[in-house]
Design a protein around this motif. Structure first.
Motif, mmCIF file in Angstrom:
data_model
loop_
_atom_site.group_PDB
_atom_site.id
_atom_site.type_symbol
_atom_site.label_atom_id
_atom_site.label_comp_id
_atom_site.label_asym_id
_atom_site.label_seq_id
_atom_site.Cartn_x
_atom_site.Cartn_y
_atom_site.Cartn_z
ATOM 1 N N UNK A 164 0.902 -1.201 -0.016
ATOM 2 C CA UNK A 164 0.052 0.007 0.102
ATOM 3 C C UNK A 164 1.017 1.205 -0.010
ATOM 4 N N UNK A 165 0.821 2.101 -1.131
ATOM 5 C CA UNK A 165 1.377 3.364 -1.050
ATOM 6 C C UNK A 165 0.388 4.504 -1.036
ATOM 7 N N UNK A 172 4.761 7.654 0.582
ATOM 8 C CA UNK A 172 4.985 6.574 1.667
ATOM 9 C C UNK A 172 4.655 5.488 1.053
ATOM 10 N N UNK A 173 5.539 4.407 1.076
ATOM 11 C CA UNK A 173 5.184 2.816 0.803
ATOM 12 C C UNK A 173 5.289 1.920 1.958
ATOM 13 N N UNK A 174 4.503 1.088 2.053
ATOM 14 C CA UNK A 174 4.842 0.165 3.086
ATOM 15 C C UNK A 174 4.028 -1.182 2.414
ATOM 16 N N UNK A 175 4.224 -2.427 3.451
ATOM 17 C CA UNK A 175 3.357 -3.679 3.004
ATOM 18 C C UNK A 175 2.432 -4.032 4.150
ATOM 19 N N UNK A 176 1.281 -4.293 3.422
ATOM 20 C CA UNK A 176 0.063 -4.870 3.977
ATOM 21 C C UNK A 176 0.477 -6.246 4.791
ATOM 22 N N UNK A 177 0.406 -6.396 6.076
ATOM 23 C CA UNK A 177 0.984 -7.619 6.764
ATOM 24 C C UNK A 177 -0.563 -8.632 6.975
ATOM 25 N N UNK A 178 -0.204 -9.700 7.014
ATOM 26 C CA UNK A 178 -1.400 -10.583 7.290
ATOM 27 C C UNK A 178 -1.721 -10.361 8.862
#
Length: 239
Positions: A60-61, A215-221
């Protein structure tokens, strides 16, 4: 004849990170990385006999236009400290003619500022010997202050906040997009349960246009979600 469903989309909305409104966001984008494992078809004719596609990452960014310290802390893995207005007495600085002698705190230029020599028995005149900015004191070359002179400055610090960049290891936060489809006026709500933003790769400090940063990042489980048929990553609800 079946009804043709028209569902064009132009997205807008308010972005909340851990419940906080991040202000104007000019873009929010979801991307899914995949890895496909294939079994070639050896029975003639080419192609694949079977394939499996695995999700390797959900990203998600967002592009933010509000340069608040809270927003920049997300982009720079920082923490934000509250600054209160405080009277500062006789802080030591060294004069730099036509340059900046920076102070520890931001100066409230709307309040009285006093600059003296190190002994405190000579007081210099503002706008004649020096000028004041939020960053400190600029001594004027045609004034009475000598280059390299030890000075004392008294002032009132500005209230606000201080961002300490790159001091955190990274937070995992929920994100909610309270959205609206401008093409039809219908509401859409997206909830991302666990988002871990990464430090931004660039940040414009001086610009000719309105600034923005990504801003970029990972959506975690989210392992707390165990019900069958429910996503561990995010959900989208639409009217």
């Amino acid at each position: 004849m079946p009804e043709i469903v028209k569902e064009s989309y132009i997205g807008s909305g308010i972005v909340y990170v851990a419940g906080r409104d991040v202000g104007n966001a000019s873009a929010v984008e979801l991307s899914i990385e995949q890895d496909t494992v294939t079994l070639p078809n050896y029975r003639g004719g080419g192609g694949n006999y079977d394939s499996v596609t695995r999700i390797t990452a959900v990203n998600l960014s967002m592009t933010l236009n509000a340069f608040s310290n809270d927003n920049m802390a997300l982009a720079l893995r920082g923490k934000v400290d509250v600054l209160t207005a405080t009277a500062v007495e006789a802080e030591s600085i060294i004069a730099v003619l036509d340059g900046l002698a920076d102070t520890v705190n931001m100066i409230d230029a709307a309040q009285a500022v006093t600059v003296t020599n190190d002994a405190g028995d000579v007081e210099y005149d503002v706008d004649t010997d020096y000028v004041v900015s939020a960053a400190g004191i600029r001594c004027l070359s045609d004034g009475a202050i000598a280059n390299g002179a030890a000075l004392k400055v008294s002032y009132t610090s500005l209230a606000g906040s201080a961002l300490e960049a790159l001091v955190e290891s990274g937070k995992t936060v929920p994100v909610v997009v309270d959205g609206l489809n401008d093409a039809n006026g219908k509401a859409t709500v997206l909830k991302f349960y666990l988002w871990k933003p990464s430090p931004t790769s660039s940040l414009g400090i001086i610009t000719e246009e309105f600034g923005s940063f990504d801003i970029e990042g990972e959506v975690l489980a989210n392992d707390a979600i165990v019900a069958a048929g429910k996503s561990k990553f995010f959900t989208r609800k639409a009217a």
